[in-house]
Scaffold this active site. Sequence first.
Site, PDB file in Angstrom:
ATOM      1  CG  ASP A 132      -1.909   1.131   1.235  1.00  0.00           C
ATOM      2  OD1 ASP A 132      -2.034   1.819   0.207  1.00  0.00           O
ATOM      3  OD2 ASP A 132      -2.557   1.337   2.278  1.00  0.00           O
ATOM      4  CD  GLU A 166      -2.430   4.971 -11.654  1.00  0.00           C
ATOM      5  OE1 GLU A 166      -3.034   5.724 -10.855  1.00  0.00           O
ATOM      6  OE2 GLU A 166      -1.449   5.315 -12.324  1.00  0.00           O
TER       7      GLU A 166
END
Length: 608
Positions: A557, A566
């Site tokens: 993360d 993304e």
Amino acid sequence: MQSKILVLVSWMTLVAGDVPVTFSVVWASAEKGSFCVPVARDLHGWRIHLMSSDSITRLDITEASVVTTLNNGREFILENKSWNADEHVGDTICVDFLANTDHRLGVLTGHAYLEGFKRDHSTHLPLTDTVSLSSTPATVRSTHGAANTSGTAGKYDYKEVLGLSILFYDAQRSGKLPANNHVSWRADSSLTDKGDNGEDLTGGWYDAGDMIKFNLPMASATTILSWGFLKWSDAYKTAGQEDHMYDMIKWPLDYFLKCWNPVKKEYYVQVGESSLDSTFWGRPEDLPANLKVFKVTASKPGSDVAGITAAALAAGSVLYQTKDASYGARLLSAAESLYAFATTYRGIYSVSVPAAASAYASTGYNDELCVAAVWLYKATRDKKYLEDAKTYHSSASPWAYSWDDTTVGCQLMLYDMTRDVTYRTEVQRFLTSWKPGGSLPYTPCGMAFRSKWGSLRYDANVAFIALMAAEDGIDQVENRQWALSQLNYILGDNKQHLSFVVGFGSKYPLQPRHGASSCPDQPATCDWSNFHSPGPNPHVLKGALVGGPDGTDTYSDKRSDYVGNEVAVDYNAGFQSTIAGLVHLSTTRWSTCQSYSQVLDFLLKPLM
């Protein structure tokens, strides 16, 4: 025979002893099995004994390794994987597997127990096809995603996910926002977007975490979202999201109408250069004015981008036929003229517009023309479009279903329109390649893995095709089962117990790679220092599906990880439409269900 898979019996009645294993026939020589074993003390490694009523020649399993086979294939000793070795009091170890057999003596029965715990045979339950069902999902299977508490059957609250995904698209809006803007931290942006002759190009969706508008993935997403909305409109009504969805889908449709000039035969396909992604980090509200724009023309054609936009407009026209007939007619007129442009002036848009090649290089255009033609046939019932679609159709089994390859989408729609078994076979072949035993590898936790770049996007898109195929009577049980397993992986059935949908559940990505949500409220400055900030994004990008983990289920993360973290408008499209399909099934066929196991019975029972 009614299918029985993942039937979870309340372990509160099975005091540290055997637990039942349930089986259901999936294929002629294979059965799906499942069991859940309670954990009465902290474990740092475990073994489970699985016993079967008949010999099993092969056991396919992701949550454990088979270390020993005994009694001529009637007993297996299973050992934890490295990622699930540690279990704590109150947890349950739940295992799903596929058992292959050489012969058929009826549905298998079996039981399992955790090694090192007393086996209390006084609590052993017989394993039949009528095991009592007394547990809810929250009771029998711990999850760090959002368990379903809405009163609708299902492991997760799919209605909540549906609403969150729409909010993600609202967060991607460019232009002057409406009075009913649902995302408080967004404001008007890019109000100077204009064509070469002053055409108004405001509106549309920003593509991803950056601030560029790419019509190819935008139109692809709009088509898939509209397709799912048309097929499962009841799901949006049930979730209380019908009006919101109409409002959301109209945003890109209005923008496409602005981009297309049928008189000049010019179609604007991109606003902003790809270099913007590496030179600007901040809010869309702070973008520089008068961004560079790009278009396709008769001399510099783009049959792919024009074709998929014609498909989006045609699908939109079907959506609005009854809601707003005049708007639907306007969409259809634009779809027909844009399709004519796409078929008359042939070419790949990323060749005509090199600025698009670094982000969305197209590999061809016949697939987009095929989808455009079949949607125009659906909107008009003019057989010339159906004949066109057959001409552009390819029998190939594509690499994936994506913004760049819509082949299987066209194959499925052609089957839906014609019931020609040839198209059915093509769809089956594609879906078989994605299922266990096909050509794709699977992660240890059970995700079909096509590519590390937006892995969940590919998975969700194919899950959408699988559910759509089931609606057309293609391998209903198998396709629904597979789609459900992949979506539940996304929502929490993974080794991190993580929801990959931002804002859903108690554990989800905190640093999606998204400029607007990474910025504090105005008038505070937002720049590359915010990109490099170690903390969570100040704003929760509700509903965004992140790219996802790699082939080993590993996920980081980190805002800087543009491969796995993304977000993009095409990522959510197939995902949202698949969720709509699950909501549809839950409300039309599971209304009498009291437990997750009964949900699955109804989900996997073929339509009569």
